[in-house]
Design a protein around this motif. Sequence first.
Motif, PDB file in Angstrom:
ATOM      1  N   PHE A 132      50.466  46.454  44.871  1.00 58.47           N
ATOM      2  CA  PHE A 132      49.203  47.163  44.500  1.00 58.47           C
ATOM      3  C   PHE A 132      48.271  46.419  43.793  1.00 58.47           C
ATOM      4  O   PHE A 132      46.932  46.602  44.074  1.00 58.47           O
ATOM      5  CB  PHE A 132      49.636  48.590  44.061  1.00 58.47           C
ATOM      6  N   CYS A 133      48.836  45.663  42.921  1.00 62.25           N
ATOM      7  CA  CYS A 133      48.072  44.670  41.868  1.00 62.25           C
ATOM      8  C   CYS A 133      47.384  43.901  42.787  1.00 62.25           C
ATOM      9  O   CYS A 133      46.112  43.287  42.575  1.00 62.25           O
ATOM     10  CB  CYS A 133      48.833  44.010  40.848  1.00 62.25           C
ATOM     11  N   GLN A 134      48.046  43.101  43.608  1.00 62.20           N
ATOM     12  CA  GLN A 134      47.281  42.092  44.643  1.00 62.20           C
ATOM     13  C   GLN A 134      46.323  42.750  45.366  1.00 62.20           C
ATOM     14  O   GLN A 134      45.589  41.890  45.685  1.00 62.20           O
ATOM     15  CB  GLN A 134      48.444  41.588  45.444  1.00 62.20           C
ATOM     16  N   ALA A 135      46.559  43.990  45.786  1.00 61.57           N
ATOM     17  CA  ALA A 135      45.474  44.463  46.787  1.00 61.57           C
ATOM     18  C   ALA A 135      44.338  44.736  46.118  1.00 61.57           C
ATOM     19  O   ALA A 135      43.219  44.527  46.737  1.00 61.57           O
ATOM     20  CB  ALA A 135      46.178  45.902  47.158  1.00 61.57           C
ATOM     21  N   MET A 136      44.200  44.764  44.679  1.00 58.23           N
ATOM     22  CA  MET A 136      43.172  45.358  43.931  1.00 58.23           C
ATOM     23  C   MET A 136      42.402  44.060  43.305  1.00 58.23           C
ATOM     24  O   MET A 136      41.616  44.043  42.485  1.00 58.23           O
ATOM     25  CB  MET A 136      43.092  46.277  42.975  1.00 58.23           C
ATOM     26  N   GLU A 137      43.149  42.697  43.582  1.00 59.13           N
ATOM     27  CA  GLU A 137      42.648  41.640  42.662  1.00 59.13           C
ATOM     28  C   GLU A 137      41.089  41.313  43.264  1.00 59.13           C
ATOM     29  O   GLU A 137      40.498  40.870  42.079  1.00 59.13           O
ATOM     30  CB  GLU A 137      43.543  40.381  43.333  1.00 59.13           C
ATOM     31  N   GLN A 138      40.539  41.355  44.332  1.00 59.81           N
ATOM     32  CA  GLN A 138      39.316  41.145  44.629  1.00 59.81           C
ATOM     33  C   GLN A 138      38.478  41.926  44.102  1.00 59.81           C
ATOM     34  O   GLN A 138      37.362  41.398  43.448  1.00 59.81           O
ATOM     35  CB  GLN A 138      39.124  40.952  46.304  1.00 59.81           C
ATOM     36  N   SER A 139      38.713  43.115  43.820  1.00 60.39           N
ATOM     37  CA  SER A 139      37.491  44.150  43.367  1.00 60.39           C
ATOM     38  C   SER A 139      37.646  43.922  41.906  1.00 60.39           C
ATOM     39  O   SER A 139      36.541  43.996  41.169  1.00 60.39           O
ATOM     40  CB  SER A 139      38.230  45.599  43.784  1.00 60.39           C
ATOM     41  N   TYR A 140      38.911  43.634  41.239  1.00 62.48           N
ATOM     42  CA  TYR A 140      38.776  43.400  39.849  1.00 62.48           C
ATOM     43  C   TYR A 140      37.959  42.169  39.472  1.00 62.48           C
ATOM     44  O   TYR A 140      37.335  42.137  38.261  1.00 62.48           O
ATOM     45  CB  TYR A 140      40.233  43.418  39.299  1.00 62.48           C
ATOM     46  N   VAL A 141      37.990  41.129  40.250  1.00 62.96           N
ATOM     47  CA  VAL A 141      37.454  39.756  40.045  1.00 62.96           C
ATOM     48  C   VAL A 141      36.170  40.064  40.063  1.00 62.96           C
ATOM     49  O   VAL A 141      35.121  39.853  39.267  1.00 62.96           O
ATOM     50  CB  VAL A 141      37.953  38.688  40.705  1.00 62.96           C
ATOM     51  N   GLU A 142      35.812  40.925  41.104  1.00 64.30           N
ATOM     52  CA  GLU A 142      34.206  41.117  41.315  1.00 64.30           C
ATOM     53  C   GLU A 142      33.585  41.865  40.312  1.00 64.30           C
ATOM     54  O   GLU A 142      32.553  41.743  39.759  1.00 64.30           O
ATOM     55  CB  GLU A 142      34.124  41.947  42.714  1.00 64.30           C
ATOM     56  N   LEU A 143      34.515  42.828  39.637  1.00 61.26           N
ATOM     57  CA  LEU A 143      34.187  43.618  38.443  1.00 61.26           C
ATOM     58  C   LEU A 143      33.927  42.704  37.360  1.00 61.26           C
ATOM     59  O   LEU A 143      32.731  42.863  36.640  1.00 61.26           O
ATOM     60  CB  LEU A 143      35.223  44.903  38.125  1.00 61.26           C
ATOM     61  N   ASP A 191      43.065  35.436  38.220  1.00 59.48           N
ATOM     62  CA  ASP A 191      42.953  34.264  37.518  1.00 59.48           C
ATOM     63  C   ASP A 191      41.390  33.656  37.848  1.00 59.48           C
ATOM     64  O   ASP A 191      41.025  33.143  38.686  1.00 59.48           O
ATOM     65  CB  ASP A 191      43.618  33.166  38.257  1.00 59.48           C
ATOM     66  N   THR A 192      40.453  34.336  36.905  1.00 63.57           N
ATOM     67  CA  THR A 192      39.252  33.870  36.788  1.00 63.57           C
ATOM     68  C   THR A 192      38.481  33.688  35.438  1.00 63.57           C
ATOM     69  O   THR A 192      39.238  34.227  34.542  1.00 63.57           O
ATOM     70  CB  THR A 192      38.190  34.752  37.814  1.00 63.57           C
ATOM     71  N   GLN A 193      37.718  32.864  35.251  1.00 64.49           N
ATOM     72  CA  GLN A 193      37.076  32.543  33.885  1.00 64.49           C
ATOM     73  C   GLN A 193      36.300  33.694  33.126  1.00 64.49           C
ATOM     74  O   GLN A 193      36.310  33.878  32.114  1.00 64.49           O
ATOM     75  CB  GLN A 193      36.112  31.465  33.833  1.00 64.49           C
ATOM     76  N   ASN A 194      36.173  34.960  34.228  1.00 68.16           N
ATOM     77  CA  ASN A 194      35.454  35.990  33.461  1.00 68.16           C
ATOM     78  C   ASN A 194      36.691  37.149  33.057  1.00 68.16           C
ATOM     79  O   ASN A 194      36.248  38.337  32.820  1.00 68.16           O
ATOM     80  CB  ASN A 194      34.607  36.695  34.486  1.00 68.16           C
ATOM     81  N   LEU A 206      29.907  42.253  35.332  1.00 61.87           N
ATOM     82  CA  LEU A 206      30.025  42.674  33.880  1.00 61.87           C
ATOM     83  C   LEU A 206      30.099  41.145  32.987  1.00 61.87           C
ATOM     84  O   LEU A 206      29.803  41.413  31.657  1.00 61.87           O
ATOM     85  CB  LEU A 206      31.496  43.265  33.469  1.00 61.87           C
ATOM     86  N   ALA A 207      30.157  40.165  33.442  1.00 63.57           N
ATOM     87  CA  ALA A 207      29.674  38.888  32.750  1.00 63.57           C
ATOM     88  C   ALA A 207      28.374  38.758  32.004  1.00 63.57           C
ATOM     89  O   ALA A 207      27.289  39.177  32.905  1.00 63.57           O
ATOM     90  CB  ALA A 207      30.013  37.535  33.780  1.00 63.57           C
ATOM     91  N   GLY A 208      28.415  38.741  30.665  1.00 60.39           N
ATOM     92  CA  GLY A 208      27.165  38.925  30.010  1.00 60.39           C
ATOM     93  C   GLY A 208      26.435  40.207  29.545  1.00 60.39           C
ATOM     94  O   GLY A 208      25.461  40.376  29.284  1.00 60.39           O
ATOM     95  N   SER A 209      27.355  41.123  29.965  1.00 58.66           N
ATOM     96  CA  SER A 209      27.050  42.595  29.770  1.00 58.66           C
ATOM     97  C   SER A 209      27.061  43.312  28.487  1.00 58.66           C
ATOM     98  O   SER A 209      26.894  44.256  28.207  1.00 58.66           O
ATOM     99  CB  SER A 209      27.304  43.549  30.995  1.00 58.66           C
ATOM    100  N   GLY A 210      28.151  42.508  27.702  1.00 59.26           N
ATOM    101  CA  GLY A 210      28.535  42.999  26.482  1.00 59.26           C
ATOM    102  C   GLY A 210      29.935  43.749  26.745  1.00 59.26           C
ATOM    103  O   GLY A 210      30.508  44.152  25.771  1.00 59.26           O
ATOM    104  N   VAL A 211      30.556  43.758  27.979  1.00 60.70           N
ATOM    105  CA  VAL A 211      32.008  44.328  28.252  1.00 60.70           C
ATOM    106  C   VAL A 211      32.653  43.392  28.630  1.00 60.70           C
ATOM    107  O   VAL A 211      32.760  42.400  29.545  1.00 60.70           O
ATOM    108  CB  VAL A 211      31.709  45.503  29.245  1.00 60.70           C
ATOM    109  N   LYS A 212      33.773  43.183  27.793  1.00 59.72           N
ATOM    110  CA  LYS A 212      34.733  42.280  28.010  1.00 59.72           C
ATOM    111  C   LYS A 212      35.852  42.767  29.223  1.00 59.72           C
ATOM    112  O   LYS A 212      36.301  44.129  29.157  1.00 59.72           O
ATOM    113  CB  LYS A 212      35.677  41.823  26.761  1.00 59.72           C
ATOM    114  N   VAL A 213      36.318  41.830  30.080  1.00 64.30           N
ATOM    115  CA  VAL A 213      37.441  42.045  30.902  1.00 64.30           C
ATOM    116  C   VAL A 213      38.599  41.276  30.662  1.00 64.30           C
ATOM    117  O   VAL A 213      38.329  40.143  30.582  1.00 64.30           O
ATOM    118  CB  VAL A 213      36.691  41.978  32.542  1.00 64.30           C
TER     119      VAL A 213
END
Length: 468
Positions: free
Chosen positions: A390-401, A354-357, A405-412
């Motif tokens: 397992f989704c919960q475990a990767m939450e931090q790395s996915y949010v960081e990804l 849950d993040t704006q990006n 990628l914000a502003g790079s032209g790749v949507k997440v």
Amino acid sequence: MALAVTSSSSSTAASTSFFSRIASSSDPKAPQIGSFKVPERPNGSSGVVNLTQRRSLVMRVNAEPQRRDSIVPLAATIATPEVSEKQDEEDYEQLARDLENASPLEIMDKALEKFGNDIAIAFSGAEDVALIEYAHLTGRPFRVFSLDTGRLNPETYRLFDDVEKRYGIHIEYMFPDAVEVQALVRTKGLFSFYEDGHQECCRVRKVRPLRRALKGLKAWITGQRKDQSPGTRSEIPVVQVDPVFEGMDGGIGSLVKWNPVANVKGNDIWTFLRTMNVPVNALHSQGYVSIGCEPCTRPVLPGQHEREGRWWWEDAKAKECGLHKGNIKQDAAQLNGNGVAHENGTATDADIFDTQNVVSLSRSGIENLAKSEERKEPWVVVLYAPWCQFCQAMEQSYVELADKLAGSGVKVGKFRADGEQKEYAKSELQLGSFPTILLFPKHSSRPIKYPSEKRDVDSLMAFVNALR
């Protein structure tokens, strides 16, 4: 009456005469020395039982059990007194509360004290060796059994041998029924579990042999821990009446289950094993944490939960073989990875990622994205369920990804793919298990599935950069 002792020979003769008179006396009040006087039996058998004979009727709890091919024959040979008073039923829920903060050694000692030769340790060849060490430290005799499925790793068999030699014990092995295994393999092949799930194979090779083993016991000791699988084992008590299996007396409530390390963290177990310098499975040094059968076990990567190495092709909620079915929290509603049921997959947990990006995609949104052949920008989308550990475990790395990628032209983005959406995700979006990560390239209609189990931000970024 006084006896004068003048010499060893006269003493012997006098003693012999005295005991002869005692033995031949018909006075019911005459003292019985060297034997017990018991009421005459209806069948006319002698009422005199020699002390040696009497002892043979009582189970020698402190004696090392003879080696047997299975637990059931051993239990069948135990002779019990002809007359026994029924013990008061134990309140195991209260006992569990009393022992909640007890050490594993104290719990183990209590279990062995209460059940003696009618309890055994279930040894799987992984960190369950801690149970054997605790039992050894109590100083009490103990029994160990293991399920040999026929598909264990060579390293596991070597550990069995090392454990027997270190502790001077004989592990009581239980094997699957050869006819059942033959029928399964001939009908479905050696690796059917990769296609239709592991439950059938586990039922034949593990659950049914366990059921036979437990029929020869009144209690068993397991290495279950709450942190092994938060979705299914988070509420394990240290002792309970087994809700699934039956003991030697038969019927519900005839078997007690002890979980001495229920409240112990995995890291603390390993600290104990290293401190005591006990033998462990060589596979642990190769990245294996939770070890089962060879075809269904693989190493886990840093940051992954230990159960991800078991039946990795299935959903997180299916990471059980059936041996501890009674500890799995389930309902008619959908069972989530945290053991919380959701009616028809409707979330009651807080959402994740849950993040704006990170863009939350609806069913129509993911359908439009999948159908589009000319996208304005590439998309990275995670197929997830908020209850999945397992989704919960990767939450931090996915949010960081997403932040990188914000502003790079790749949507997440993210798409919740459980509940009513699961069948669609499996048939159209390559969902195999949660989480599944997809890259929708800018000029390709078909998404590319992230193939690796590494879910750190650097690995995810390398995947995106290589394909965008």
